[in-house]
Design a protein around this motif. Structure first.
Motif, PDB file in Angstrom:
ATOM      1  N   ILE A  42      39.826  25.450 -21.424  1.00 13.66           N
ATOM      2  CA  ILE A  42      41.181  25.963 -21.198  1.00 13.66           C
ATOM      3  C   ILE A  42      41.108  27.467 -20.958  1.00 13.66           C
ATOM      4  O   ILE A  42      40.570  28.211 -21.787  1.00 13.66           O
ATOM      5  CB  ILE A  42      42.088  25.672 -22.415  1.00 13.66           C
ATOM      6  N   TYR A  43      41.639  27.896 -19.813  1.00  7.60           N
ATOM      7  CA  TYR A  43      41.726  29.331 -19.507  1.00  7.60           C
ATOM      8  C   TYR A  43      43.201  29.712 -19.485  1.00  7.60           C
ATOM      9  O   TYR A  43      44.030  29.006 -18.909  1.00  7.60           O
ATOM     10  CB  TYR A  43      41.092  29.644 -18.150  1.00  7.60           C
ATOM     11  N   ILE A  44      43.507  30.848 -20.101  1.00  7.74           N
ATOM     12  CA  ILE A  44      44.895  31.319 -20.153  1.00  7.74           C
ATOM     13  C   ILE A  44      44.958  32.670 -19.448  1.00  7.74           C
ATOM     14  O   ILE A  44      44.184  33.584 -19.772  1.00  7.74           O
ATOM     15  CB  ILE A  44      45.368  31.473 -21.615  1.00  7.74           C
ATOM     16  N   TYR A  45      45.880  32.749 -18.482  1.00  8.89           N
ATOM     17  CA  TYR A  45      46.075  33.972 -17.698  1.00  8.89           C
ATOM     18  C   TYR A  45      47.409  34.571 -18.117  1.00  8.89           C
ATOM     19  O   TYR A  45      48.460  34.175 -17.595  1.00  8.89           O
ATOM     20  CB  TYR A  45      46.032  33.642 -16.202  1.00  8.89           C
ATOM     21  N   PRO A  46      47.404  35.497 -19.077  1.00  8.84           N
ATOM     22  CA  PRO A  46      48.664  36.068 -19.563  1.00  8.84           C
ATOM     23  C   PRO A  46      48.898  37.471 -19.006  1.00  8.84           C
ATOM     24  O   PRO A  46      47.997  38.115 -18.472  1.00  8.84           O
ATOM     25  CB  PRO A  46      48.426  36.157 -21.076  1.00  8.84           C
ATOM     26  N   SER A  47      50.103  37.977 -19.177  1.00  6.92           N
ATOM     27  CA  SER A  47      50.349  39.406 -19.043  1.00  6.92           C
ATOM     28  C   SER A  47      49.753  40.073 -20.285  1.00  6.92           C
ATOM     29  O   SER A  47      49.648  39.448 -21.346  1.00  6.92           O
ATOM     30  CB  SER A  47      51.848  39.702 -19.012  1.00  6.92           C
ATOM     31  N   HIS A  48      49.389  41.345 -20.159  1.00  6.95           N
ATOM     32  CA  HIS A  48      48.851  42.095 -21.308  1.00  6.95           C
ATOM     33  C   HIS A  48      49.863  43.183 -21.666  1.00  6.95           C
ATOM     34  O   HIS A  48      49.913  44.239 -21.035  1.00  6.95           O
ATOM     35  CB  HIS A  48      47.483  42.699 -20.926  1.00  6.95           C
ATOM     36  N   ASP A  49      50.684  42.894 -22.669  1.00  6.63           N
ATOM     37  CA  ASP A  49      51.742  43.827 -23.065  1.00  6.63           C
ATOM     38  C   ASP A  49      51.163  45.058 -23.766  1.00  6.63           C
ATOM     39  O   ASP A  49      50.245  44.934 -24.583  1.00  6.63           O
ATOM     40  CB  ASP A  49      52.716  43.132 -24.032  1.00  6.63           C
ATOM     41  N   VAL A  50      51.731  46.218 -23.451  1.00 15.56           N
ATOM     42  CA  VAL A  50      51.326  47.457 -24.112  1.00 15.56           C
ATOM     43  C   VAL A  50      52.561  48.298 -24.419  1.00 15.56           C
ATOM     44  O   VAL A  50      53.596  48.147 -23.765  1.00 15.56           O
ATOM     45  CB  VAL A  50      50.354  48.298 -23.239  1.00 15.56           C
ATOM     46  N   GLU A  51      52.401  49.192 -25.384  1.00 17.22           N
ATOM     47  CA  GLU A  51      53.470  50.133 -25.706  1.00 17.22           C
ATOM     48  C   GLU A  51      53.285  51.354 -24.809  1.00 17.22           C
ATOM     49  O   GLU A  51      52.300  52.065 -24.934  1.00 17.22           O
ATOM     50  CB  GLU A  51      53.371  50.545 -27.180  1.00 17.22           C
ATOM     51  N   SER A  52      54.223  51.571 -23.878  1.00 17.47           N
ATOM     52  CA  SER A  52      54.078  52.766 -23.034  1.00 17.47           C
ATOM     53  C   SER A  52      55.225  53.738 -23.287  1.00 17.47           C
ATOM     54  O   SER A  52      55.383  54.716 -22.572  1.00 17.47           O
ATOM     55  CB  SER A  52      54.002  52.384 -21.556  1.00 17.47           C
ATOM     56  N   GLY A  53      56.017  53.437 -24.304  1.00 17.48           N
ATOM     57  CA  GLY A  53      57.048  54.385 -24.720  1.00 17.48           C
ATOM     58  C   GLY A  53      58.306  54.356 -23.874  1.00 17.48           C
ATOM     59  O   GLY A  53      59.193  55.189 -24.045  1.00 17.48           O
ATOM     60  N   ILE A  54      58.402  53.405 -22.940  1.00 16.92           N
ATOM     61  CA  ILE A  54      59.596  53.337 -22.077  1.00 16.92           C
ATOM     62  C   ILE A  54      60.684  52.523 -22.773  1.00 16.92           C
ATOM     63  O   ILE A  54      60.426  51.427 -23.273  1.00 16.92           O
ATOM     64  CB  ILE A  54      59.246  52.745 -20.696  1.00 16.92           C
ATOM     65  N   LYS A  55      61.887  53.110 -22.806  1.00 14.33           N
ATOM     66  CA  LYS A  55      63.008  52.478 -23.505  1.00 14.33           C
ATOM     67  C   LYS A  55      63.421  51.172 -22.819  1.00 14.33           C
ATOM     68  O   LYS A  55      63.385  51.076 -21.597  1.00 14.33           O
ATOM     69  CB  LYS A  55      64.188  53.459 -23.517  1.00 14.33           C
ATOM     70  N   GLU A  56      63.800  50.190 -23.635  1.00 17.01           N
ATOM     71  CA  GLU A  56      64.204  48.883 -23.108  1.00 17.01           C
ATOM     72  C   GLU A  56      65.441  49.020 -22.205  1.00 17.01           C
ATOM     73  O   GLU A  56      66.402  49.698 -22.555  1.00 17.01           O
ATOM     74  CB  GLU A  56      64.529  47.980 -24.308  1.00 17.01           C
ATOM     75  N   ASN A  57      65.398  48.386 -21.022  1.00 18.50           N
ATOM     76  CA  ASN A  57      66.587  48.348 -20.151  1.00 18.50           C
ATOM     77  C   ASN A  57      66.611  47.032 -19.373  1.00 18.50           C
ATOM     78  O   ASN A  57      65.652  46.263 -19.386  1.00 18.50           O
ATOM     79  CB  ASN A  57      66.628  49.562 -19.209  1.00 18.50           C
ATOM     80  N   ASP A  58      67.736  46.768 -18.678  1.00 17.98           N
ATOM     81  CA  ASP A  58      67.907  45.496 -17.959  1.00 17.98           C
ATOM     82  C   ASP A  58      66.957  45.363 -16.771  1.00 17.98           C
ATOM     83  O   ASP A  58      66.775  44.276 -16.220  1.00 17.98           O
ATOM     84  CB  ASP A  58      69.350  45.360 -17.433  1.00 17.98           C
ATOM     85  N   ASN A  59      66.381  46.480 -16.360  1.00 16.66           N
ATOM     86  CA  ASN A  59      65.448  46.467 -15.234  1.00 16.66           C
ATOM     87  C   ASN A  59      64.048  46.020 -15.664  1.00 16.66           C
ATOM     88  O   ASN A  59      63.179  45.788 -14.824  1.00 16.66           O
ATOM     89  CB  ASN A  59      65.377  47.894 -14.671  1.00 16.66           C
ATOM     90  N   GLY A  60      63.820  45.953 -16.972  1.00 14.04           N
ATOM     91  CA  GLY A  60      62.503  45.547 -17.479  1.00 14.04           C
ATOM     92  C   GLY A  60      61.457  46.651 -17.380  1.00 14.04           C
ATOM     93  O   GLY A  60      60.251  46.373 -17.366  1.00 14.04           O
ATOM     94  N   ASP A  61      61.908  47.914 -17.323  1.00 19.35           N
ATOM     95  CA  ASP A  61      60.942  49.021 -17.199  1.00 19.35           C
ATOM     96  C   ASP A  61      59.992  49.103 -18.397  1.00 19.35           C
ATOM     97  O   ASP A  61      58.896  49.659 -18.297  1.00 19.35           O
ATOM     98  CB  ASP A  61      61.680  50.366 -17.069  1.00 19.35           C
ATOM     99  N   HIS A  62      60.445  48.559 -19.535  1.00 21.75           N
ATOM    100  CA  HIS A  62      59.616  48.603 -20.754  1.00 21.75           C
ATOM    101  C   HIS A  62      58.430  47.643 -20.665  1.00 21.75           C
ATOM    102  O   HIS A  62      57.514  47.725 -21.475  1.00 21.75           O
ATOM    103  CB  HIS A  62      60.474  48.324 -21.995  1.00 21.75           C
ATOM    104  N   PHE A  63      58.445  46.736 -19.689  1.00 19.09           N
ATOM    105  CA  PHE A  63      57.273  45.871 -19.463  1.00 19.09           C
ATOM    106  C   PHE A  63      56.358  46.600 -18.481  1.00 19.09           C
ATOM    107  O   PHE A  63      56.349  46.332 -17.288  1.00 19.09           O
ATOM    108  CB  PHE A  63      57.718  44.517 -18.901  1.00 19.09           C
ATOM    109  N   ASN A  64      55.615  47.557 -19.018  1.00 22.70           N
ATOM    110  CA  ASN A  64      54.873  48.483 -18.146  1.00 22.70           C
ATOM    111  C   ASN A  64      53.369  48.209 -18.235  1.00 22.70           C
ATOM    112  O   ASN A  64      52.588  49.078 -18.617  1.00 22.70           O
ATOM    113  CB  ASN A  64      55.210  49.913 -18.573  1.00 22.70           C
ATOM    114  N   MET A  65      52.984  47.008 -17.886  1.00 18.77           N
ATOM    115  CA  MET A  65      51.603  46.575 -18.117  1.00 18.77           C
ATOM    116  C   MET A  65      50.648  47.099 -17.040  1.00 18.77           C
ATOM    117  O   MET A  65      51.015  47.226 -15.881  1.00 18.77           O
ATOM    118  CB  MET A  65      51.548  45.044 -18.144  1.00 18.77           C
ATOM    119  N   ARG A  66      49.391  47.322 -17.479  1.00 20.85           N
ATOM    120  CA  ARG A  66      48.421  48.002 -16.593  1.00 20.85           C
ATOM    121  C   ARG A  66      47.144  47.202 -16.316  1.00 20.85           C
ATOM    122  O   ARG A  66      46.300  47.628 -15.540  1.00 20.85           O
ATOM    123  CB  ARG A  66      48.050  49.369 -17.194  1.00 20.85           C
TER     124      ARG A  66
END
Ligand code: FUB
Length: 341
Positions: A42-66
């Motif tokens: 089983i291989y899992i391909y996920p997003s890798h969430d990180v804290e980048s200090g961006i405030k939560e908004n409806d645009n999803g800017d806080h999901f700032n994965m690299r």
């Protein structure tokens, strides 16, 4: 199918939430798990969430994965291996920001990683990267897939070998800005804003045999009700938002997706991979955290759903992936899953 272990029991005793399952990995934050079985593993391909200090908004800017990390395990419940960085944003020539939910397909000895990313103009498109190893590392093509847009690619290979990509997401995923077929930078931030008009549909495109281009036009993966009518924009409990997945069961095509702001996983069933799909219900109640995103696989005769919640962090943008059983009922439905009590 409900798994309760001693850790979850003690959470109940202390007055905290009881979880149906536990995070697969706690050394990094992971989300949007696209699971596949390759070579019996089983291989899992996920997003890798990180804290980048961006405030939560409806645009999803806080999901700032690299970057992306790929996880694997020999069996459900087995040891989980983190294979390290499989693709880094710095190695993607067209990158602006935000590596969101990816998926993978395999063909003729090559693995294809499909990923949504904003370009240098802050417009989401879908890129592709290749590897000879399911765990990477992957090398990105110099440009996004021509004609691709929005987010959340989910790839499905049918029994005849044809591969289809389902993609799209409204609000921060920008799908509503493509309603006229080209990007409208001044378009709505949410949806069509027309409650009584048909809601936006997820998109579907067949992939060319080279797996790097769309074969023909992008179409609507239409969701209709049992009377054949489209789901309307105001119907937030049923309309498509993001996070699509396709699995085939008993010859039927099960299109599953997130309803976003109502936080449900819903499904619709069709006779063809490109739809239309008849809305059939919801099959997972809201998880902890704003987003809900899943994938479904069969292994050793059992079906499983991979999903995420925010058990480890309590923060919507720092998620953790999980897995639990999924059951098809004899009457062709999917049994409801309750991620918490
Ligand atoms: O992880 C970023 C975005 O959040 C995904 O692309 C969506 O499906 C939602 O889970």
């Amino acid at each position: 199918a409900k798994q309760v272990n001693s850790e979850t029991e003690s959470k109940v005793d202390s007055g905290k939430k009881e979880y149906l399952s536990q995070p697969l990995i706690s050394s990094i934050y992971t989300a949007d798990p696209s699971a596949h079985v390759f070579n019996g593993k089983i291989y899992i391909y996920p997003s890798h969430d990180v804290e980048s200090g961006i405030k939560e908004n409806d645009n999803g800017d806080h999901f700032n994965m690299r970057d992306y990390h790929i996880l694997s395990m020999d069996s459900i419940g087995g040891k989980v291996t983190d294979h390290g960085v499989a693709l880094d944003i710095k190695d993607i020539p067209w990158a602006g920001r935000q590596l969101w939910a990816p998926d993978v397909a395999f063909k003729d000895g090559t693995y294809y990683l499909y990923f949504p990313l904003k370009d240098k103009n802050d417009v989401f498109a879908i890129g592709v990267a290749t590897s000879k190893n399911p765990a990477g590392p992957f090398k990105a093509e110099p440009k996004p897939i021509p004609g691709s847009f929005s987010i959340d690619p989910a790839v499905f290979t049918d029994d005849d070998g044809s591969t289809y990509m389902y993609f799209g997401g409204i609000w921060g995923g920008q799908l509503q800005r493509w309603k006229e077929g080209k990007y409208d930078a001044n378009g709505s931030k949410t949806d069509l804003q027309r409650d009584d008009a048909p809601a936006l549909n997820c998109k579907v495109a067949k992939l060319k045999p080279n797996m790097k281009e769309f074969d023909g036009a992008v179409k609507d993966a239409a969701i209709i009700d049992s009377a054949g009518k489209p789901i309307l924009g105001k119907d937030h409990n049923r309309r498509f938002f993001e996070g699509s997945w396709m699995h085939k069961f008993n010859g039927k095509y099960f299109f599953t997706y997130s309803t976003g702001d109502t936080h449900l996983l819903a499904y619709a069933i069709g006779d063809k991979p490109i739809g239309p799909f008849v809305y059939a219900g919801t099959f997972m109640q809201p998880v902890e955290g704003w987003t809900t995103h899943h994938s479904i696989i069969e292994i050793k005769g059992k079906w499983y759903i991979f999903y995420h919640d925010t058990q480890l962090s309590g923060k919507t943008h720092l998620r953790n992936v999980k897995v639990t059983e999924l059951n098809h009922t004899p009457d062709g439905k999917i049994e409801m899953i309750y991620p918490n009590k």
